[in-house]
Scaffold this active site. Structure first.
Site, mmCIF file in Angstrom:
data_model
loop_
_atom_site.group_PDB
_atom_site.id
_atom_site.type_symbol
_atom_site.label_atom_id
_atom_site.label_comp_id
_atom_site.label_asym_id
_atom_site.label_seq_id
_atom_site.Cartn_x
_atom_site.Cartn_y
_atom_site.Cartn_z
ATOM 1 N N ASP A 268 28.762 35.029 46.920
ATOM 2 C CA ASP A 268 28.995 34.787 45.385
ATOM 3 C C ASP A 268 28.072 34.321 44.813
ATOM 4 O O ASP A 268 26.937 33.426 45.030
ATOM 5 C CB ASP A 268 30.259 34.107 45.201
ATOM 6 N N CYS B 17 24.678 34.620 46.094
ATOM 7 C CA CYS B 17 24.048 36.239 45.797
ATOM 8 C C CYS B 17 24.443 36.534 44.545
ATOM 9 O O CYS B 17 25.718 36.494 44.172
ATOM 10 C CB CYS B 17 24.328 37.126 46.989
ATOM 11 N N VAL C 162 24.602 39.873 42.592
ATOM 12 C CA VAL C 162 24.093 41.390 42.968
ATOM 13 C C VAL C 162 23.171 41.936 42.118
ATOM 14 O O VAL C 162 23.009 43.286 42.463
ATOM 15 C CB VAL C 162 25.739 41.999 43.226
ATOM 16 N N ASN D 160 32.041 44.360 46.121
ATOM 17 C CA ASN D 160 33.494 43.909 45.236
ATOM 18 C C ASN D 160 33.074 43.332 43.973
ATOM 19 O O ASN D 160 33.860 43.270 43.117
ATOM 20 C CB ASN D 160 34.115 42.955 46.170
ATOM 21 N N TYR E 20 33.152 49.213 30.821
ATOM 22 C CA TYR E 20 33.849 48.906 32.260
ATOM 23 C C TYR E 20 34.327 50.197 32.707
ATOM 24 O O TYR E 20 33.874 50.582 34.012
ATOM 25 C CB TYR E 20 35.026 47.860 31.811
ATOM 26 N N THR F 56 44.178 38.232 38.886
ATOM 27 C CA THR F 56 43.237 37.302 39.239
ATOM 28 C C THR F 56 42.600 37.094 38.031
ATOM 29 O O THR F 56 42.807 37.327 36.750
ATOM 30 C CB THR F 56 41.961 38.110 39.952
HETATM 31 N N1 LIG Z 1 41.951 41.947 39.059
HETATM 32 C C1 LIG Z 1 42.017 43.274 38.569
HETATM 33 O O1 LIG Z 1 43.012 43.385 37.822
HETATM 34 C C2 LIG Z 1 41.069 44.511 39.023
HETATM 35 C C3 LIG Z 1 41.601 45.814 38.870
HETATM 36 C C4 LIG Z 1 40.675 46.703 39.371
HETATM 37 C C5 LIG Z 1 39.534 46.347 39.633
HETATM 38 N N2 LIG Z 1 39.166 44.994 39.916
HETATM 39 C C6 LIG Z 1 37.802 44.849 40.386
HETATM 40 O O2 LIG Z 1 37.837 43.975 41.585
HETATM 41 C C7 LIG Z 1 36.474 43.270 41.753
HETATM 42 C C8 LIG Z 1 36.862 41.895 41.896
HETATM 43 O O3 LIG Z 1 37.492 41.460 40.757
HETATM 44 P P1 LIG Z 1 38.706 39.999 40.477
HETATM 45 O O4 LIG Z 1 39.595 40.767 39.984
HETATM 46 O O5 LIG Z 1 38.646 39.742 41.863
HETATM 47 O O6 LIG Z 1 37.855 39.116 39.440
HETATM 48 P P2 LIG Z 1 37.442 37.751 39.548
HETATM 49 O O7 LIG Z 1 36.741 37.223 38.454
HETATM 50 O O8 LIG Z 1 38.703 36.896 40.026
HETATM 51 O O9 LIG Z 1 36.613 37.709 40.845
HETATM 52 C C9 LIG Z 1 35.217 38.205 40.631
HETATM 53 C C10 LIG Z 1 34.283 37.359 41.499
HETATM 54 O O10 LIG Z 1 32.959 38.048 41.240
HETATM 55 C C11 LIG Z 1 31.799 37.079 41.190
HETATM 56 N N3 LIG Z 1 30.733 37.655 40.400
HETATM 57 C C12 LIG Z 1 30.570 37.929 39.226
HETATM 58 N N4 LIG Z 1 29.298 38.350 38.844
HETATM 59 C C13 LIG Z 1 28.607 38.536 40.069
HETATM 60 C C14 LIG Z 1 27.354 38.491 40.518
HETATM 61 N N5 LIG Z 1 26.404 39.190 39.375
HETATM 62 N N6 LIG Z 1 26.822 38.665 41.847
HETATM 63 C C15 LIG Z 1 27.820 38.176 42.707
HETATM 64 N N7 LIG Z 1 28.974 37.817 42.193
HETATM 65 C C16 LIG Z 1 29.626 37.820 41.106
HETATM 66 C C17 LIG Z 1 32.553 36.122 40.500
HETATM 67 O O11 LIG Z 1 31.768 34.742 40.714
HETATM 68 C C18 LIG Z 1 34.008 35.939 41.238
HETATM 69 O O12 LIG Z 1 33.934 34.992 42.345
HETATM 70 C C19 LIG Z 1 35.839 43.535 40.505
HETATM 71 O O13 LIG Z 1 34.814 44.694 40.703
HETATM 72 C C20 LIG Z 1 36.704 44.041 39.353
HETATM 73 O O14 LIG Z 1 36.240 44.918 38.546
HETATM 74 C C21 LIG Z 1 40.136 44.155 39.553
#
Ligand SMILES: NC(=O)c1ccc[n+]([C@@H]2O[C@H](COP(=O)([O-])OP(=O)(O)OC[C@H]3O[C@@H](n4cnc5c(N)ncnc54)[C@H](O)[C@@H]3O)[C@@H](O)[C@H]2O)c1
Length: 248
Positions: free
Chosen positions: A36, A63, A65, A91, A151, A188
């Site tokens: 992360d 890391c 990304v 992710n 997005y 989340t």
């Molecule tokens: N929760 C939702 O409603 C939802 C729905 C569809 C898709 N998603 C996708 O799921 C994935 C995870 O999201 P989430 O809901 O767990 O969000 P979250 O905010 O709870 O977790 C995201 C994680 O990604 C990390 N992160 C952010 N930028 C980063 C970078 N540059 N390098 C490495 N890590 C990084 C953050 O520190 C965090 O730990 C994302 O791609 C999001 O777009 C989420």
């Protein structure tokens, strides 16, 4: 795919869905590298998972990304410390239209970087065993979303990128399967959008009300289905509160 004894790498797994995917893999007997950009959440999750699953089964590598050298380091350390690489989950993601450039760098370019490195590591022609790449997109990668256009564009890009690779023999010939995971809203921190992170607060609330908010466990079920199913190369698995799971 049998998850037991496999080696997996999950980006953005300090919290949220990534943390839950990593936990589900560990629970099923995989060895997992969590990584992360946020060192604090990464350390907390590392402490939790090593006490639950043992130090020999978890490694933790910071890391970002968007930084190619960071990602390369994660891939080489995972292969060195956990002895292999079978599953990569691209992710990491954010939702903030005010930072659309950075968001595209993380949500789309980060997935492309991660996919290319995963393919390099897994290709049978390179001495790998093949494997599965799960690219975390969103329902916003299938349908337009009025309040988060950038997005949605980035997530459409993830779905198209994954579909396109599946048409290329370089994936199939090397025993590499890749699938996009497309959840609607799940509970989340990404849903706690800062002011200005979306175009129109009313639209955000209307959309939450219309689609509902799923549990993280529901999305984990879909993630595990992607690993279990074998004929889903290039497909996108949608997950919604109203219609459940469906490949599209
Ligand atoms: N929760 C939702 O409603 C939802 C729905 C569809 C898709 N998603 C996708 O799921 C994935 C995870 O999201 P989430 O809901 O767990 O969000 P979250 O905010 O709870 O977790 C995201 C994680 O990604 C990390 N992160 C952010 N930028 C980063 C970078 N540059 N390098 C490495 N890590 C990084 C953050 O520190 C965090 O730990 C994302 O791609 C999001 O777009 C989420």
């Amino acid at each position: 795919m049998q998850v037991a004894n496999k080696v997996a790498l999950v980006t953005g797994s300090g919290k949220g869905l990534g943390k839950a995917f990593a936990g589900a893999l560990l629970q099923r007997g995989a060895r997992v590298c969590i990584s992360d950009v946020d060192p604090k959440t990464l350390q907390t999750t590392y402490d939790e998972y090593t006490s639950q699953y043992g130090r020999e089964n978890v490694c933790s590598i910071p890391c970002d990304v968007t930084v190619e050298s960071d990602l390369k380091d994660v891939f080489s350390k995972t292969r060195g410390e956990l002895k292999g690489l079978d599953i990569v989950v691209n992710n990491a993601g954010i939702a903030n239209e005010a930072m659309w450039d950075k968001m595209v760098d993380i949500n789309l370019k980060g997935v492309i970087r991660g996919t290319l490195l995963a393919m390099d590591a897994m290709k049978t022609v390179n001495g790998g065993k093949g494997g599965v790449i799960v690219n975390v997109a969103s329902m916003a990668g299938i349908l337009p979303v009025a309040h988060v256009p950038a997005y949605s564009a980035a997530k459409h890009g993830v779905v198209a990128y994954t579909r396109s690779w599946a048409k290329n023999p370089e994936s199939t010939d090397n025993n590499i399967r890749m699938v996009s995971l497309c959840p609607a809203y799940a509970k989340t921190d990404i849903l706690k959008m800062d002011k200005g992170a979306a175009h129109g607060e009313v639209l955000v609330e209307e959309s939450f009300d219309k689609l509902g908010i799923m549990s993280v466990d529901t999305v984990v079920e879909a993630f595990l289905k992607i690993l279990d199913d074998s004929d889903n190369h290039g497909k996108a698995l949608s997950v919604t509160k109203m219609k459940g799971m469906a490949y599209v």
